[in-house]
Design a protein around this motif. Structure first.
Motif, PDB file in Angstrom:
ATOM      1  N   LYS A 124       1.077  -8.750  -2.961  1.00 53.44           N
ATOM      2  CA  LYS A 124       2.212  -9.604  -2.631  1.00 53.44           C
ATOM      3  C   LYS A 124       3.440  -9.294  -3.487  1.00 53.44           C
ATOM      4  CE  LYS A 124      -0.558 -13.487  -0.939  1.00 53.44           C
ATOM      5  NZ  LYS A 124      -0.846 -14.941  -1.069  1.00 53.44           N
ATOM      6  N   GLY A 125       3.369  -8.244  -4.310  1.00 56.43           N
ATOM      7  CA  GLY A 125       4.502  -7.872  -5.145  1.00 56.43           C
ATOM      8  C   GLY A 125       5.530  -7.061  -4.381  1.00 56.43           C
ATOM      9  N   TRP A 126       6.630  -6.726  -5.067  1.00 54.77           N
ATOM     10  CA  TRP A 126       7.723  -6.003  -4.416  1.00 54.77           C
ATOM     11  C   TRP A 126       7.253  -4.653  -3.883  1.00 54.77           C
ATOM     12  CZ3 TRP A 126      11.427  -6.906  -9.144  1.00 54.77           C
ATOM     13  CH2 TRP A 126      11.753  -8.261  -9.195  1.00 54.77           C
ATOM     14  N   VAL A 127       6.663  -3.864  -4.747  1.00 57.44           N
ATOM     15  CA  VAL A 127       6.210  -2.536  -4.334  1.00 57.44           C
ATOM     16  C   VAL A 127       4.861  -2.617  -3.635  1.00 57.44           C
ATOM     17  CG1 VAL A 127       5.636  -0.211  -5.132  1.00 57.44           C
ATOM     18  CG2 VAL A 127       7.495  -1.486  -6.227  1.00 57.44           C
ATOM     19  N   GLY A 128       3.990  -3.490  -4.119  1.00 54.83           N
ATOM     20  CA  GLY A 128       2.664  -3.605  -3.535  1.00 54.83           C
ATOM     21  C   GLY A 128       2.671  -4.032  -2.084  1.00 54.83           C
ATOM     22  N   SER A 129       3.628  -4.889  -1.721  1.00 54.32           N
ATOM     23  CA  SER A 129       3.711  -5.320  -0.319  1.00 54.32           C
ATOM     24  C   SER A 129       4.133  -4.170   0.588  1.00 54.32           C
ATOM     25  CB  SER A 129       4.698  -6.480  -0.192  1.00 54.32           C
ATOM     26  OG  SER A 129       6.002  -6.095  -0.646  1.00 54.32           O
ATOM     27  N   LEU A 130       5.026  -3.311   0.100  1.00 57.64           N
ATOM     28  CA  LEU A 130       5.419  -2.147   0.892  1.00 57.64           C
ATOM     29  C   LEU A 130       4.262  -1.174   1.050  1.00 57.64           C
ATOM     30  CD1 LEU A 130       8.945  -1.485  -0.680  1.00 57.64           C
ATOM     31  CD2 LEU A 130       8.426  -2.644   1.479  1.00 57.64           C
ATOM     32  N   ALA A 131       3.482  -0.993  -0.030  1.00 62.36           N
ATOM     33  CA  ALA A 131       2.324  -0.112   0.061  1.00 62.36           C
ATOM     34  C   ALA A 131       1.245  -0.712   0.949  1.00 62.36           C
ATOM     35  CB  ALA A 131       1.770   0.153  -1.338  1.00 62.36           C
TER      36      ALA A 131
END
Length: 280
Positions: A124-131
Motif C-alpha cells: 500500500k506504499g507509494w512505490v509498492g502499490s505501483l509494483a
C-alpha cells in the motif's frame, strides 16, 4: 631534522606503554568478547553445535543473510563508484545536497530506516502499490531484505572511493588520451587499477555491515520462516528461547564465514596494490 623526528616520535608515551594500552584496549573491546562466544559455543558440545546450525530454518536464514549481503555489496560497488565519480568529476546544481544525503544511512537510526522503507515499498506504499499493480511484491520478501542492505551499505563504497578519485591525477588520463587511448581504455588501464583497492575495501565494509544488519531489515523483511528470515533474527529468537549455546553457535558460523570472506577480499586488495606498485 633528526631532532624534530625524535621529538615527534616521543609525543605519546613510550613504545611499551603505548603498545600495552593498545593491546589492553583491543582485548577488552574485541578479543575477550569474541573468545567468550567461542567458549560458550564449546560448552554446548559438538552435537548441539551441529544441531543448532544445520536445521533447515537456520540454513535458510544463513543463505539469505550472506547471499543478500554479497549481492547488495556488489550492487553498491557499481553504483557507489558511479555516484562517487559524479560527485568528484562533475559540478551540478544540488551537488552538495546529494553529497550530504550519501551520509544519511550513517546517521539515520536503523529502525527508522526500516520503517521508512516499509512504508514506501509495502503493497500500500507509494512505490509498492505501483509494483503490486504489475504483480511484483517487494516488501516482506527477500527483495525487501536486499533493498534494505543496499540502502545501508551504499555510503561505505562512496566514502571509500571518493577520496581516491579526488587525489587521482588527471594528467595521467590526458597523457593516455594524447597517446590515442579512447575512454574505455583510459578507464580500464589508468583509472580502474588505481581505484580497485579502494573499491574492494568499500565492498568489504558494505558486506560486513550488511551481514550483521538487523534494525533496518526486520521491518521490511516480514520475517517469514524459510523465506525472509535473516540470521541475526535467528540469533535473537534463540536468545529469547534461552538457547544461549545455540545463539552463540550461529554467531560463530557467521563470524567465521565473515572472517574468511574478508580475508579473501583483503588479500585481493593487497595483491592489487602490489601489482599497481610494480607497474608504477
Amino acid at each position: 631534522m633528526t631532532a624534530s623526528r625524535r621529538s615527534s616520535a616521543h609525543v605519546l608515551p613510550g613504545f611499551r606503554l603505548t603498545l600495552g594500552y593498545t593491546l589492553l584496549y583491543l582485548s577488552l573491546i574485541v578479543l575477550i568478547p569474541l573468545a567468550a562466544v567461542f567458549i560458550k559455543t564449546a560448552q554446548g558440545g559438538w552435537e548441539h553445535f551441529w544441531w543448532s546450525v544445520s536445521s533447515p530454518r537456520v540454513l535458510a536464514s544463513l543463505r539469505l543473510s550472506f547471499g543478500a549481503s554479497l549481492i547488495a555489496a556488489a550492487i553498491n560497488a557499481v553504483f557507489g563508484l558511479l555516484l562517487a565519480w559524479s560527485l568528484v568529476r562533475y559540478r551540478f546544481p544540488g551537488r552538495k545536497i546529494v553529497d550530504s544525503l550519501v551520509d544519511l544511512p550513517f546517521a539515520l537510526p536503523t529502525a527508522v530506516a526500516g520503517i521508512a522503507l516499509t512504508a514506501i515499498y509495502a503493497p500500500k506504499g507509494w512505490v509498492g502499490s505501483l509494483a503490486a499493480a504489475h504483480d511484483i511484491k517487494i516488501a516482506f520478501t527477500p527483495w525487501g531484505v536486499l533493498l534494505a542492505l543496499v540502502f545501508i551499505g551504499l555510503p561505505f563504497v562512496v566514502r571509500t572511493v571518493q577520496p581516491v578519485l579526488e587525489d587521482l591525477e588527471t594528467e595521467l588520463e590526458e597523457a593516455a588520451a594524447s597517446l590515442g587511448a579512447h575512454r574505455w581504455q583510459i578507464f580500464r588501464y589508468v583509472i580502474f587499477p588505481t581505484l580497485l583497492p579502494a573499491l574492494l575495501t568499500g565492498f568489504a565494509l558494505s558486506f560486513a555491515r550488511a551481514v550483521g544488519e538487523y534494525g533496518s531489515v526486520i521491518f521490511i523483511a516480514g520475517n517469514i520462516p524459510m523465506v525472509s528470515e535473516i540470521a541475526p533474527l535467528m540469533i535473537i529468537t534463540k536468545l529469547e528461547q534461552f538457547d544461549y549455546a545455540g545463539a552463540t553457535s550461529l554467531a560463530v558460523v557467521m563470524l567465521l564465514a565473515s572472517f574468511a570472506l574478508l580475508f579473501v577480499i583483503n588479500s585481493l586488495q593487497a595483491w592489487s596494490a602490489r601489482r599497481i606498485g610494480r607497474k608504477i
